[in-house]
Motif scaffolding. Structure first.
Motif, PDB file in Angstrom:
ATOM      1  N   GLY A   1     124.506  39.869  20.209  1.00  0.00           N
ATOM      2  CA  GLY A   1     125.451  40.057  21.301  1.00  0.00           C
ATOM      3  C   GLY A   1     126.460  38.931  21.349  1.00  0.00           C
ATOM      4  O   GLY A   1     126.201  37.809  20.904  1.00  0.00           O
ATOM      5  N   SER A   2     127.630  39.227  21.883  1.00  0.00           N
ATOM      6  CA  SER A   2     128.659  38.215  22.048  1.00  0.00           C
ATOM      7  C   SER A   2     128.286  37.290  23.200  1.00  0.00           C
ATOM      8  O   SER A   2     127.639  37.701  24.161  1.00  0.00           O
ATOM      9  CB  SER A   2     130.011  38.883  22.309  1.00  0.00           C
ATOM     10  OG  SER A   2     130.423  39.627  21.171  1.00  0.00           O
ATOM     11  N   VAL A   3     128.700  36.029  23.095  1.00  0.00           N
ATOM     12  CA  VAL A   3     128.311  35.006  24.067  1.00  0.00           C
ATOM     13  C   VAL A   3     129.564  34.435  24.717  1.00  0.00           C
ATOM     14  O   VAL A   3     130.471  33.958  24.029  1.00  0.00           O
ATOM     15  CB  VAL A   3     127.509  33.879  23.393  1.00  0.00           C
ATOM     16  CG1 VAL A   3     127.175  32.780  24.402  1.00  0.00           C
ATOM     17  CG2 VAL A   3     126.235  34.432  22.768  1.00  0.00           C
ATOM     18  N   LEU A   4     129.607  34.478  26.045  1.00  0.00           N
ATOM     19  CA  LEU A   4     130.722  33.928  26.814  1.00  0.00           C
ATOM     20  C   LEU A   4     130.180  32.815  27.703  1.00  0.00           C
ATOM     21  O   LEU A   4     129.512  33.069  28.705  1.00  0.00           O
ATOM     22  CB  LEU A   4     131.375  35.027  27.654  1.00  0.00           C
ATOM     23  CG  LEU A   4     132.551  34.624  28.557  1.00  0.00           C
ATOM     24  CD1 LEU A   4     133.677  33.997  27.744  1.00  0.00           C
ATOM     25  CD2 LEU A   4     133.071  35.836  29.329  1.00  0.00           C
ATOM     26  N   ALA A   5     130.445  31.570  27.316  1.00  0.00           N
ATOM     27  CA  ALA A   5     129.975  30.402  28.065  1.00  0.00           C
ATOM     28  C   ALA A   5     131.075  29.349  28.050  1.00  0.00           C
ATOM     29  O   ALA A   5     130.959  28.306  27.403  1.00  0.00           O
ATOM     30  CB  ALA A   5     128.684  29.860  27.453  1.00  0.00           C
ATOM     31  N   PRO A   6     132.173  29.596  28.763  1.00  0.00           N
ATOM     32  CA  PRO A   6     133.377  28.778  28.602  1.00  0.00           C
ATOM     33  C   PRO A   6     133.276  27.354  29.124  1.00  0.00           C
ATOM     34  O   PRO A   6     134.143  26.531  28.815  1.00  0.00           O
ATOM     35  CB  PRO A   6     134.437  29.572  29.377  1.00  0.00           C
ATOM     36  CG  PRO A   6     133.663  30.352  30.388  1.00  0.00           C
ATOM     37  CD  PRO A   6     132.379  30.705  29.705  1.00  0.00           C
ATOM     38  N   THR A   7     132.236  27.030  29.903  1.00  0.00           N
ATOM     39  CA  THR A   7     132.098  25.668  30.422  1.00  0.00           C
ATOM     40  C   THR A   7     130.895  24.946  29.830  1.00  0.00           C
ATOM     41  O   THR A   7     130.548  23.851  30.277  1.00  0.00           O
ATOM     42  CB  THR A   7     131.971  25.684  31.958  1.00  0.00           C
ATOM     43  OG1 THR A   7     130.814  26.450  32.335  1.00  0.00           O
ATOM     44  CG2 THR A   7     133.200  26.309  32.598  1.00  0.00           C
ATOM     45  N   ALA A   8     130.265  25.519  28.820  1.00  0.00           N
ATOM     46  CA  ALA A   8     129.022  24.961  28.276  1.00  0.00           C
ATOM     47  C   ALA A   8     129.276  24.049  27.085  1.00  0.00           C
ATOM     48  O   ALA A   8     130.128  24.325  26.235  1.00  0.00           O
ATOM     49  CB  ALA A   8     128.080  26.088  27.860  1.00  0.00           C
ATOM     50  N   ASN A   9     128.499  22.966  27.024  1.00  0.00           N
ATOM     51  CA  ASN A   9     128.373  22.172  25.810  1.00  0.00           C
ATOM     52  C   ASN A   9     127.234  22.799  25.012  1.00  0.00           C
ATOM     53  O   ASN A   9     126.072  22.710  25.408  1.00  0.00           O
ATOM     54  CB  ASN A   9     128.066  20.716  26.142  1.00  0.00           C
ATOM     55  CG  ASN A   9     129.223  20.030  26.836  1.00  0.00           C
ATOM     56  OD1 ASN A   9     130.360  20.098  26.377  1.00  0.00           O
ATOM     57  ND2 ASN A   9     128.951  19.378  27.956  1.00  0.00           N
ATOM     58  N   ALA A  10     127.578  23.443  23.913  1.00  0.00           N
ATOM     59  CA  ALA A  10     126.610  24.270  23.194  1.00  0.00           C
ATOM     60  C   ALA A  10     126.243  23.665  21.847  1.00  0.00           C
ATOM     61  O   ALA A  10     127.054  23.002  21.195  1.00  0.00           O
ATOM     62  CB  ALA A  10     127.174  25.671  22.989  1.00  0.00           C
ATOM     63  N   THR A  11     125.000  23.939  21.443  1.00  0.00           N
ATOM     64  CA  THR A  11     124.523  23.607  20.104  1.00  0.00           C
ATOM     65  C   THR A  11     123.851  24.848  19.539  1.00  0.00           C
ATOM     66  O   THR A  11     122.969  25.423  20.183  1.00  0.00           O
ATOM     67  CB  THR A  11     123.513  22.448  20.129  1.00  0.00           C
ATOM     68  OG1 THR A  11     124.126  21.295  20.708  1.00  0.00           O
ATOM     69  CG2 THR A  11     123.056  22.109  18.716  1.00  0.00           C
ATOM     70  N   THR A  12     124.284  25.278  18.365  1.00  0.00           N
ATOM     71  CA  THR A  12     123.685  26.453  17.739  1.00  0.00           C
ATOM     72  C   THR A  12     122.941  26.037  16.481  1.00  0.00           C
ATOM     73  O   THR A  12     123.463  25.285  15.660  1.00  0.00           O
ATOM     74  CB  THR A  12     124.750  27.504  17.380  1.00  0.00           C
ATOM     75  OG1 THR A  12     125.698  26.940  16.458  1.00  0.00           O
ATOM     76  CG2 THR A  12     125.486  27.976  18.621  1.00  0.00           C
ATOM     77  N   GLY A  13     121.711  26.555  16.351  1.00  0.00           N
ATOM     78  CA  GLY A  13     120.905  26.271  15.175  1.00  0.00           C
ATOM     79  C   GLY A  13     120.580  27.515  14.382  1.00  0.00           C
ATOM     80  O   GLY A  13     119.761  27.473  13.464  1.00  0.00           O
ATOM     81  N   ASN A  14     121.225  28.630  14.743  1.00  0.00           N
ATOM     82  CA  ASN A  14     121.032  29.890  14.045  1.00  0.00           C
ATOM     83  C   ASN A  14     122.304  30.708  14.238  1.00  0.00           C
ATOM     84  O   ASN A  14     123.259  30.240  14.871  1.00  0.00           O
ATOM     85  CB  ASN A  14     119.799  30.628  14.579  1.00  0.00           C
ATOM     86  CG  ASN A  14     119.103  31.459  13.511  1.00  0.00           C
ATOM     87  OD1 ASN A  14     119.755  32.174  12.755  1.00  0.00           O
ATOM     88  ND2 ASN A  14     117.785  31.369  13.451  1.00  0.00           N
ATOM     89  N   TYR A  15     122.333  31.930  13.725  1.00  0.00           N
ATOM     90  CA  TYR A  15     123.584  32.682  13.780  1.00  0.00           C
ATOM     91  C   TYR A  15     123.724  33.478  15.075  1.00  0.00           C
ATOM     92  O   TYR A  15     122.750  33.794  15.753  1.00  0.00           O
ATOM     93  CB  TYR A  15     123.722  33.605  12.570  1.00  0.00           C
ATOM     94  CG  TYR A  15     122.802  34.807  12.521  1.00  0.00           C
ATOM     95  CD1 TYR A  15     123.070  35.960  13.255  1.00  0.00           C
ATOM     96  CD2 TYR A  15     121.678  34.806  11.696  1.00  0.00           C
ATOM     97  CE1 TYR A  15     122.246  37.071  13.187  1.00  0.00           C
ATOM     98  CE2 TYR A  15     120.843  35.912  11.617  1.00  0.00           C
ATOM     99  CZ  TYR A  15     121.129  37.044  12.368  1.00  0.00           C
ATOM    100  OH  TYR A  15     120.308  38.140  12.305  1.00  0.00           O
ATOM    101  N   ILE A  16     124.971  33.783  15.405  1.00  0.00           N
ATOM    102  CA  ILE A  16     125.313  34.678  16.506  1.00  0.00           C
ATOM    103  C   ILE A  16     125.958  35.912  15.904  1.00  0.00           C
ATOM    104  O   ILE A  16     126.918  35.814  15.136  1.00  0.00           O
ATOM    105  CB  ILE A  16     126.277  34.013  17.502  1.00  0.00           C
ATOM    106  CG1 ILE A  16     125.587  32.832  18.203  1.00  0.00           C
ATOM    107  CG2 ILE A  16     126.783  35.023  18.534  1.00  0.00           C
ATOM    108  CD1 ILE A  16     126.505  32.052  19.119  1.00  0.00           C
ATOM    109  N   GLN A  17     125.425  37.079  16.245  1.00  0.00           N
ATOM    110  CA  GLN A  17     125.974  38.347  15.770  1.00  0.00           C
ATOM    111  C   GLN A  17     126.947  38.844  16.833  1.00  0.00           C
ATOM    112  O   GLN A  17     126.612  39.638  17.701  1.00  0.00           O
ATOM    113  CB  GLN A  17     124.859  39.367  15.550  1.00  0.00           C
ATOM    114  CG  GLN A  17     125.308  40.652  14.862  1.00  0.00           C
ATOM    115  CD  GLN A  17     125.328  40.518  13.347  1.00  0.00           C
ATOM    116  OE1 GLN A  17     124.559  39.754  12.780  1.00  0.00           O
ATOM    117  NE2 GLN A  17     126.201  41.255  12.695  1.00  0.00           N
ATOM    118  N   GLY A  18     128.186  38.348  16.777  1.00  0.00           N
ATOM    119  CA  GLY A  18     129.165  38.731  17.781  1.00  0.00           C
ATOM    120  C   GLY A  18     130.174  37.625  18.009  1.00  0.00           C
ATOM    121  O   GLY A  18     130.192  36.610  17.309  1.00  0.00           O
TER     122      GLY A  18
END
Length: 253
Positions: A172-189
């Protein structure tokens, strides 16, 4: 790896290592190192050689920040019309879309943390919006049946998130416009963050649904005009731009 895309625009330096595959154009404001260019067109130093380059990126950032934050808050105000059933370690999302094909789920970060498996039943929904409240978000669930085809129709909205950590493949697509994010895997979207430390891939299958934000924010409110300039808006960004235009039109009325 950047594979057969329309290219990339970076305001600063690139040093973490890119592989450009296919035929595309890269415009870099600063320097480029540890990168396989292959047969692609790459221009560096644009922040110095072309003053308009930095100005345009600043304008684009302003538009994206304001419009996508407003879009996230607008989605937050939508009433839920679909149910999440949590049984043991599994959450089943059963969409019941309205006449416009939109299904809305509302849950908290604590509820999201309470299960480890996700079963998503779109049931014909064009767009499924999952609003998750809370400042600290952990995305560590497994998607039963895989993540394919979810990014085009499912938007996970985190309107209050300040910190987001993703460790599993996310559907799913992710909408988090105010987040400090760290990704350790893939996002399908599609994916929108305030800041991102990216250690995982972004897969094709970005949002392609027909959701249109309401012309009036849920609960009312006075719209604020947003600058028109934007370059290279992508996926969810086009929704944000649509929302910005509607806000300007209402403000001018």
């Amino acid at each position: 790896n950047l594979n057969n895309s329309s290219g990339v625009i970076v305001g600063g330096n690139v040093s973490s290592g890119f592989n450009f595959n296919g035929t595309q154009t890269a415009k870099i404001g600063g320097t480029l190192s540890n990168t396989n260019i292959n047969q692609n067109s790459v221009t560096t130093g644009l922040a110095t050689s072309d003053p308009a380059f930095r100005v345009n990126l600043t304008q684009q950032k302003s538009l994206l920040t304001s419009s996508l934050t407003d879009l996230s808050q607008t989605m937050k105000g939508l009433d839920s019309n679909s149910a999440v059933t949590i049984s043991g370690n599994r959450a089943t999302f059963n969409a019941t879309p309205n006449a416009d094909g939109v299904a809305v789920f509302n849950l908290t970060a604590a509820q999201l943390d309470s299960f480890g498996e996700v079963q998503f039943n779109l049931n014909g929904a064009d767009t499924a919006i999952v609003n998750v409240s809370g400042e600290n978000i952990r995305l560590n669930d497994n998607f039963l049946g895989g993540t394919n085809n979810l990014g085009e129709h499912v938007i996970w909205n985190f309107p209050d998130a300040k910190k987001l950590d993703l460790t599993t493949a996310w559907g799913g697509s992710v909408l988090a416009p105010t987040a400090n994010a760290t990704t350790g895997n893939y996002i399908q979207g599609s994916a929108v963050f305030g800041n991102l430390v990216q250690n995982g891939e972004m897969h094709i299958g970005t949002y392609s649904g027909g959701y249109n934000p309401p012309s009036t924010p849920p609960g009312g409110g006075t719209p604020t005009p947003i600058p028109e300039e934007a370059l290279g808006l992508f996926a969810l960004g086009t929704l944000g731009l649509l929302w910005a235009r509607r806000r300007r039109a209402r403000a001018a009325a």
